[in-house]
Scaffold this motif. Structure first.
Motif, mmCIF file in Angstrom:
data_model
loop_
_atom_site.group_PDB
_atom_site.id
_atom_site.type_symbol
_atom_site.label_atom_id
_atom_site.label_comp_id
_atom_site.label_asym_id
_atom_site.label_seq_id
_atom_site.Cartn_x
_atom_site.Cartn_y
_atom_site.Cartn_z
ATOM 1 N N PHE A 199 39.371 65.103 58.725
ATOM 2 C CA PHE A 199 38.381 65.652 59.648
ATOM 3 C C PHE A 199 36.931 65.355 59.279
ATOM 4 O O PHE A 199 36.019 65.893 59.909
ATOM 5 C CB PHE A 199 38.564 67.177 59.741
ATOM 6 C CG PHE A 199 39.893 67.592 60.298
ATOM 7 C CD1 PHE A 199 40.279 67.205 61.562
ATOM 8 C CD2 PHE A 199 40.770 68.371 59.542
ATOM 9 C CE1 PHE A 199 41.507 67.580 62.080
ATOM 10 C CE2 PHE A 199 41.997 68.756 60.055
ATOM 11 C CZ PHE A 199 42.365 68.362 61.334
ATOM 12 N N ARG A 200 36.703 64.517 58.276
ATOM 13 C CA ARG A 200 35.338 64.297 57.776
ATOM 14 C C ARG A 200 34.362 63.878 58.879
ATOM 15 O O ARG A 200 33.234 64.362 58.952
ATOM 16 C CB ARG A 200 35.360 63.244 56.666
ATOM 17 C CG ARG A 200 33.961 62.815 56.192
ATOM 18 C CD ARG A 200 34.021 61.903 54.997
ATOM 19 N NE ARG A 200 34.226 62.666 53.775
ATOM 20 C CZ ARG A 200 35.329 62.616 53.039
ATOM 21 N NH1 ARG A 200 36.345 61.843 53.416
ATOM 22 N NH2 ARG A 200 35.435 63.342 51.943
ATOM 23 N N THR A 201 34.758 62.968 59.757
ATOM 24 C CA THR A 201 33.823 62.420 60.749
ATOM 25 C C THR A 201 33.900 63.127 62.097
ATOM 26 O O THR A 201 33.195 62.759 63.036
ATOM 27 C CB THR A 201 34.104 60.921 60.961
ATOM 28 O OG1 THR A 201 35.448 60.752 61.456
ATOM 29 C CG2 THR A 201 33.961 60.157 59.650
ATOM 30 N N TRP A 202 34.738 64.145 62.208
ATOM 31 C CA TRP A 202 34.925 64.810 63.498
ATOM 32 C C TRP A 202 33.872 65.889 63.723
ATOM 33 O O TRP A 202 33.364 66.510 62.782
ATOM 34 C CB TRP A 202 36.311 65.435 63.558
ATOM 35 C CG TRP A 202 37.429 64.432 63.579
ATOM 36 C CD1 TRP A 202 37.428 63.171 63.060
ATOM 37 C CD2 TRP A 202 38.731 64.633 64.129
ATOM 38 N NE1 TRP A 202 38.636 62.570 63.256
ATOM 39 C CE2 TRP A 202 39.459 63.435 63.911
ATOM 40 C CE3 TRP A 202 39.351 65.685 64.780
ATOM 41 C CZ2 TRP A 202 40.777 63.285 64.321
ATOM 42 C CZ3 TRP A 202 40.667 65.533 65.191
ATOM 43 C CH2 TRP A 202 41.362 64.348 64.969
ATOM 44 N N ASP A 203 33.579 66.131 65.003
ATOM 45 C CA ASP A 203 32.751 67.275 65.368
ATOM 46 C C ASP A 203 33.642 68.501 65.553
ATOM 47 O O ASP A 203 34.852 68.373 65.789
ATOM 48 C CB ASP A 203 31.978 67.003 66.666
ATOM 49 C CG ASP A 203 30.837 66.021 66.456
ATOM 50 O OD1 ASP A 203 30.467 65.794 65.289
ATOM 51 O OD2 ASP A 203 30.330 65.480 67.458
ATOM 52 N N LEU A 204 33.035 69.662 65.485
ATOM 53 C CA LEU A 204 33.807 70.899 65.608
ATOM 54 C C LEU A 204 34.582 70.970 66.921
ATOM 55 O O LEU A 204 35.736 71.411 66.953
ATOM 56 C CB LEU A 204 32.879 72.109 65.497
ATOM 57 C CG LEU A 204 32.218 72.339 64.130
ATOM 58 C CD1 LEU A 204 31.207 73.474 64.222
ATOM 59 C CD2 LEU A 204 33.261 72.634 63.062
ATOM 60 N N ASP A 205 33.966 70.539 68.021
ATOM 61 C CA ASP A 205 34.635 70.648 69.315
ATOM 62 C C ASP A 205 35.710 69.589 69.524
ATOM 63 O O ASP A 205 36.395 69.586 70.548
ATOM 64 C CB ASP A 205 33.627 70.620 70.468
ATOM 65 C CG ASP A 205 32.762 69.367 70.466
ATOM 66 O OD1 ASP A 205 33.001 68.471 69.629
ATOM 67 O OD2 ASP A 205 31.849 69.287 71.304
ATOM 68 N N GLU A 206 35.868 68.681 68.572
ATOM 69 C CA GLU A 206 36.941 67.691 68.654
ATOM 70 C C GLU A 206 38.216 68.161 67.943
ATOM 71 O O GLU A 206 39.264 67.523 68.041
ATOM 72 C CB GLU A 206 36.489 66.366 68.028
ATOM 73 C CG GLU A 206 35.353 65.682 68.765
ATOM 74 C CD GLU A 206 34.919 64.402 68.087
ATOM 75 O OE1 GLU A 206 34.899 63.355 68.746
ATOM 76 O OE2 GLU A 206 34.599 64.457 66.885
ATOM 77 N N MET A 207 38.128 69.271 67.233
ATOM 78 C CA MET A 207 39.253 69.756 66.435
ATOM 79 C C MET A 207 40.120 70.673 67.291
ATOM 80 O O MET A 207 39.945 71.892 67.318
ATOM 81 C CB MET A 207 38.741 70.437 65.174
ATOM 82 C CG MET A 207 37.912 69.491 64.321
ATOM 83 S SD MET A 207 37.216 70.224 62.848
ATOM 84 C CE MET A 207 38.680 70.530 61.891
ATOM 85 N N THR A 208 41.050 70.073 67.974
ATOM 86 C CA THR A 208 41.915 70.798 68.897
ATOM 87 C C THR A 208 43.194 71.248 68.205
ATOM 88 O O THR A 208 43.541 70.759 67.123
ATOM 89 C CB THR A 208 42.278 69.900 70.085
ATOM 90 O OG1 THR A 208 43.003 68.757 69.596
ATOM 91 C CG2 THR A 208 41.030 69.417 70.817
#
Length: 382
Positions: A105-114
């Motif tokens: 999850f290092r490069t993900w934004d919070l709203d991309e974590m489904t």
């Protein structure tokens, strides 16, 4: 593409592209225009989406669609920094992030974590690591971080929604017999003999023993005061600080047969200054997990205990022997310095006198088993 047609509604508007797909837009409470993050197959679908947004605004549940565009790694590291964590807890959290969470999850934004992505992550970590207990810890940490993101109104709901994923189901730990505890104490040698007995018959945590000082020993009452803990970090340094919980601060009443061991250790091995450490290595420095661990593994093999028997399992041994000696749940909680919300529901006061009764019963049990093992009452005058 250009618009084929569009229409105004009481709230927002919908438009159809030349492709036949529909989009929707509206003015937010901040005066900014927001558009649907995806297109829709039908006009009705676009209007339903707008109706949902309008309902959120009416209830006060609306959130800026761009609020979740925050990098997870930056948010998670800041989350750890802002908490008043013990040195060992911070070290654990950073290790779980580094080894198990950030690689995905290092490069993900919070709203991309489904939720589907988190289920996939968990399944992959369980499959490749084989460490179910560690992954349960990592999942709990991830859930706690994202729960704060919900409170910060960066995401609408916590995507960590896997029932039971944060629960650890460790196997029952092994215990030693009184004879094996004696054999371990003998094999560890005079310097570490007392540590084995306090672990088994205290039962004190290793980090609590590392923080014990000469002034904490009460020979008259045959016991030790646990006032602090000194866990060892992966750097080798000890982080002396408060005990694991307030319940950890306690006076441990030891079985009377341990008086001689306490006297000998103070005379031979503890630091000589009044507030000197109770346990130090051969060179006079605080004992290290690495050197102590080598001695422990040799002693364990000499006694014939399995490789999965840890020094910490002496504490479990103490719990078991105390219960078999008549201690109740509340007695063992006070004795071992345990505290939790769940246990607090049934916790009752256990007096010092009751602790002495438990220690005396344990003393009698140990003496009886030693006599049975040797065929004679060898500890009558101990």
């Amino acid at each position: 593409m250009g618009n084929k047609k569009g229409s105004r509604r009481r709230f927002g508007s919908v438009r159809q592209y030349r492709s036949g797909r529909w989009t929707a837009g509206y003015l937010g409470p901040d005066g900014q225009e927001y558009r649907s993050p995806e297109t829709f197959a039908t006009r009705r679908d676009a209007e339903i989406w707008l109706s949902q947004v309008e309902a959120d605004l009416t209830r006060g549940d609306w959130q800026d669609p761009n609020a979740g565009a925050v990098n997870f790694e930056e948010y998670a590291l800041q989350w750890i920094t802002e908490r008043d964590l013990s040195a060992t807890t911070e070290e654990l959290y950073r290790r779980l992030l580094r080894l198990h969470i950030l690689p995905t999850f290092r490069t993900w934004d919070l709203d991309e974590m489904t939720s589907p992505r988190i289920r996939t992550w968990r399944a992959e970590r369980l499959s490749t690591s084989g460490a179910a207990t560690t992954i349960a810890k990592a999942y709990r940490l991830l859930k706690a971080i994202l729960e704060t993101a919900v409170e910060d109104e960066l995401i609408r709901r916590n995507p960590c929604r896997i029932r039971g994923a944060g629960k650890e189901s460790a196997p029952e730990r092994p215990t030693a017999t009184v004879e094996q505890v004696d054999a371990l104490a003998e094999a560890m040698g005079p310097r570490w003999r007392l540590m084995v007995y306090i672990a088994a018959y205290g039962p004190a945590r290793p980090e609590e023993q590392a923080g014990l000082r000469r002034l904490d020993v009460d020979l008259d009452a045959v016991g030790v005061w646990v006032r602090r803990a000194a866990p060892e970090l992966t750097t080798g340094k000890r982080a002396e600080g408060p005990t694991k919980s307030e319940a950890g601060k306690r006076f441990i009443v030891l079985p009377p047969f341990m008086r001689k061991d306490l006297e000998r250790h103070l005379k031979w091995f503890a630091e000589k200054e009044p507030n000197g450490l109770l346990f130090v290595g051969e060179r006079g420095a605080p004992f290290r997990r690495s050197s102590f661990g080598r001695k422990w593994r040799r002693a364990r093999a000499e006694v014939g205990l399995p490789e999965n028997f840890r020094f910490y399992d002496l504490r479990h041994t103490g719990h078991t022997l105390a219960t078999q000696s008549g201690a109740t749940l509340k007695d063992t909680m006070v004795w071992a310095g345990q505290s939790s919300e769940r246990a607090a529901l049934i916790y009752q006061h256990s007096t010092l006198e009751r602790q002495r009764e438990v220690a005396a019963a344990l003393d009698a049990r140990v003496r009886a088993e030693r006599a049975r093992a040797s065929g004679a009452d060898l500890v009558r005058d101990a």
